[in-house]
Design an enzyme around this catalytic site. Structure first.
Site, PDB file in Angstrom:
ATOM      1  N   GLY A 163       0.916  -1.189  -0.150  1.00  0.00           N
ATOM      2  CA  GLY A 163       0.061   0.120  -0.032  1.00  0.00           C
ATOM      3  C   GLY A 163       0.924   1.043  -0.060  1.00  0.00           C
ATOM      4  NE  ARG A 193       1.736 -17.432  -0.873  1.00  0.00           N
ATOM      5  CZ  ARG A 193       0.716 -16.984  -0.519  1.00  0.00           C
ATOM      6  NH1 ARG A 193       0.519 -15.889   0.013  1.00  0.00           N
ATOM      7  NH2 ARG A 193      -0.315 -18.023  -0.375  1.00  0.00           N
ATOM      8  CG  ASP A 227       3.511  -6.671   6.682  1.00  0.00           C
ATOM      9  OD1 ASP A 227       3.389  -6.048   5.790  1.00  0.00           O
ATOM     10  OD2 ASP A 227       3.150  -7.331   7.525  1.00  0.00           O
ATOM     11  CB  THR A 255       3.483   0.348   6.927  1.00  0.00           C
ATOM     12  OG1 THR A 255       2.175   0.309   7.250  1.00  0.00           O
ATOM     13  CG2 THR A 255       4.328  -0.149   7.973  1.00  0.00           C
ATOM     14  CG  ASP A 306      -0.752  -0.194   8.376  1.00  0.00           C
ATOM     15  OD1 ASP A 306      -1.538   0.689   8.303  1.00  0.00           O
ATOM     16  OD2 ASP A 306      -1.039  -1.544   7.956  1.00  0.00           O
ATOM     17  CG  ASP A 323       2.277  -3.321  10.807  1.00  0.00           C
ATOM     18  OD1 ASP A 323       3.160  -2.711   9.966  1.00  0.00           O
ATOM     19  OD2 ASP A 323       1.323  -3.898  10.311  1.00  0.00           O
ATOM     20  NE  ARG A 382      -1.760  -4.758   5.942  1.00  0.00           N
ATOM     21  CZ  ARG A 382      -2.576  -4.914   4.974  1.00  0.00           C
ATOM     22  NH1 ARG A 382      -3.581  -5.570   4.959  1.00  0.00           N
ATOM     23  NH2 ARG A 382      -2.098  -4.227   3.811  1.00  0.00           N
TER      24      ARG A 382
END
Ligand code: F6P
Length: 371
Positions: free
Chosen positions: A18, A91, A128, A150, A152, A154, A196
């Site tokens: 983000g 992924r 992360d 971020t 966040d 975090d 989050r």
């Protein structure tokens, strides 16, 4: 943390996950610091997608950065390179012949392309998820420096991430505005903020914006406790209540509120604010309104603090490469920028410490956490 030998001629930079205010400031600092060392620098479009799917882009997915390309961007929100949170090369989502999405490991192909473009190192700016990818690429032999981003806040091993201060400042301003309308109508105002699974934004914005209740993921809430707070305030002649709810907050014995789950992406959180408001209406008989600040927290111009952190991180990332560092993330450890091994960051999350003085400050001010 290892040191890598070999002269640097050409580096790449990417912004993943983000967006957060300050990304452009990092890009500018990295670009200028690299050019000042005589290096070439290329920006990868949309995380690492520019390398994996070059045909998607008119410029081939890799754009040469010059002094001109980074002129006047420090104060701009967003990222001039674009970003994505569905481009993890380990992924990578691919649509199969049956229309089903499959996750494929394309990291070896990415590394081949990296080498084909004769790139000597990657500066990966992200949260992360991006740091975990950076650690994996580093383990596979790419020289990588991570830059923590971020709203966040975090990410572990750094005192702060850029984007956080801007998000908190905006949420606080929103609360200042909501206070007067809540008071005029004698309502409960519930403000849902991003973050989050960590309550950093809610906690800091809630204290700075004079909330009466702050609900964070770290403390499952009992809605009856929040209702008690509303009643106490009413009895004291304060006919309105301000509640800040982190999107990842959950009731005691309950689950987080999830909007959507998509293969290869983090689950999208949201909706807890409305649930809290509805429950408080039932328990207190008062009117409640919900405001979801959502992506407003991610947009706009970075604060002075975020600009400075971003510029410091960008310059430090290039210095780290000059010094031969590899497989590290730059991190704030006031008053210094330190280097932390990516392996110590990947997969770790920094929650609000419940014994921190910020938490104690909130409690001393009479703010409830619903516990
Ligand atoms: O990690 C940043 C963040 O803004 C979170 O606070 C939020 O849960 C998520 O990203 C939203 O992601 P998206 O932009 O995909 O909706």
């Amino acid at each position: 943390m290892t040191t890598a030998a070999g002269r640097i001629h050409r580096i790449a930079i990417s912004t993943g996950g983000g967006d957060a205010p300050g990304l452009n400031a990092v890009i500018r600092a990295v670009t200028l610091a690299a050019l000042n060392r005589g290096w070439e620098i290329y920006g990868i479009r949309d995380g690492l997608t520019g390398l994996l799917l070059p045909e998607k882009y008119a410029d081939g997915g890799l754009v040469r950065l010059t002094r001109n390309s980074v002129r006047g961007i420090t104060h701009l929100g967003g990222t001039i390179l674009g970003t994505t949170n569905k481009g993890n090369p380990l992924r990578f989502p691919i649509e199969g012949p049956d229309g089903q999405i499959e996750l494929v490991d394309r990291s070896d192909e990415l590394i081949r392309k990296f080498r084909l473009h004769e790139l000597d190192a990657l500066i990966s700016i992200g949260g992360d998820g991006s740091m975990a990818i950076a650690a994996a690429l580093s383990a596979k032999g790419i020289r990588v420096i991570g830059v923590p981003k971020t709203i966040d806040n975090d990410l572990d091993k750094t005192a702060v991430t850029f984007g956080f201060d801007t998000a908190v400042a905006f949420a606080m301003e929103a609360m200042d505005r909501l206070h007067s309308t809540a008071e005029s109508h004698g309502r409960i105002m519930v403000v849902e903020v991003m973050g989050r699974y960590a309550g950093w934004i809610a906690l800091h914005a809630g204290i700075a914006g004079s909330a009466d209740a702050i609900l964070i993921p770290e403390i499952p809430y009992d809605i009856n406790r929040v209702a008690e707070k509303v009643r106490e305030r009413d009895e004291a002649g304060r006919n309105f209540t301000m509640v800040v709810v982190a999107e990842g907050a959950k009731p005691v014995g309950g689950e987080v509120s999830v909007i959507e789950k998509e293969l290869g992406r983090a689950e999208r959180l949201g909706g807890v604010g409305q649930k809290v408001a509805e429950a408080l209406e039932v328990l207190t008989g008062k009117e409640a309104r919900t405001v979801v600040l959502g992506h407003l927290l991610r947009g706009g111009s970075p604060t002075s603090s975020d600009r400075l952190i971003s510029l410091r991180f960008g310059a430090a990332a290039v210095r780290a490469l000059s010094e031969g560092q590899d497989g590290i993330m730059v991190a704030i450890d006031p008053p210094y920028v330190q280097y932390v091994p990516l392996t110590e960051v990947a997969g770790r999350m920094k929650c609000v410490p419940l014994d921190s003085d910020t938490m104690m400050t909130a409690r001393d001010l009479g703010i409830t956490f619903g516990d």
